[in-house]
Scaffold this motif. Structure first.
Motif, short mmCIF file in Angstrom:
data_model
loop_
_atom_site.label_atom_id
_atom_site.label_comp_id
_atom_site.label_asym_id
_atom_site.label_seq_id
_atom_site.Cartn_x
_atom_site.Cartn_y
_atom_site.Cartn_z
N TYR A 22 44.34 -40.01 3.12
CA TYR A 22 44.27 -38.63 2.66
C TYR A 22 44.31 -37.71 3.88
O TYR A 22 43.48 -37.83 4.78
N SER A 49 41.23 -37.48 -7.76
CA SER A 49 42.62 -37.94 -7.82
C SER A 49 42.77 -38.91 -8.97
O SER A 49 41.94 -39.79 -9.17
N ASN A 93 45.65 -40.78 -9.23
CA ASN A 93 46.62 -41.82 -8.90
C ASN A 93 46.39 -42.53 -7.58
O ASN A 93 47.08 -43.48 -7.28
N ALA A 94 45.46 -42.09 -6.75
CA ALA A 94 45.21 -42.77 -5.47
C ALA A 94 44.25 -43.93 -5.67
O ALA A 94 43.72 -44.13 -6.76
N TRP A 130 44.89 -46.26 0.34
CA TRP A 130 45.64 -45.03 0.53
C TRP A 130 44.99 -44.24 1.67
O TRP A 130 43.88 -44.54 2.10
N THR A 184 48.41 -40.47 0.38
CA THR A 184 49.61 -41.25 0.73
C THR A 184 49.32 -42.72 0.46
O THR A 184 48.31 -43.26 0.94
N PRO A 185 50.22 -43.39 -0.30
CA PRO A 185 49.99 -44.81 -0.59
C PRO A 185 50.20 -45.66 0.66
O PRO A 185 50.87 -45.24 1.61
N PRO A 186 49.66 -46.87 0.65
CA PRO A 186 49.88 -47.76 1.80
C PRO A 186 51.34 -48.20 1.85
O PRO A 186 52.06 -48.16 0.85
#
Length: 134
Positions: free
Chosen positions: A48, A39, A41-42, A46, A54-56
């Motif tokens: 998965y 990834s 961008n993570a 986050w 998915t961001p926090p």
């Protein structure tokens, strides 16, 4: 490691716990219980699941809603008190004694302004009628 990519290390609870740079083939393996997913961008914090990072959640506001509401209420009271200064000045200029209803109104507003907390859902004190002769 010229073709290194960012890999997220995911624990058994679907949480991203670390980021590593890896070419995906040099023999390195994540520690037991972790999986490595590429990834760009993570990051840690986050999650998965089902192929999606998915961001926090954003951090909660530092001031609770009640404190914010009270501060706004106090600003409204401050504005009402400033507006009431005009009536007191008119009484002075016209030689009219300041009615007790106005003195009590201003006292109630000052009480709100000076309080550290309170019920912001209450209406502000009701402004009295303008004094006769002003």
């Amino acid at each position: 490691m010229n073709n290194a990519q960012r890999y997220m290390l995911i624990d058994q609870n679907s949480n991203v716990v670390n980021v590593v740079m890896w070419d995906g083939s040099d023999g390195w393996q994540p520690s037991s219980g972790l999986q490595a997913i590429a990834s760009d961008n993570a990051g840690p914090g986050w999650t998965y699941a089902n192929g999606v990072f998915t961001p926090p959640a954003p951090p909660a506001s530092t001031a609770p809603a009640a404190e914010h509401a009270w501060a706004l209420y106090q600003l409204q009271a401050q504005s009402a008190l400033a507006d009431s200064d005009k009536t007191i000045l008119r009484c002075y200029e016209a030689g009219v004694a300041v009615p007790s209803t106005w003195a009590n109104y201003r006292k109630a507003l000052r009480s709100i302004i000076g309080a550290s907390a309170g019920d912001a859902s209450k209406p502000l004190p009701t402004r009295p009628e303008y004094p006769a002769g002003t």
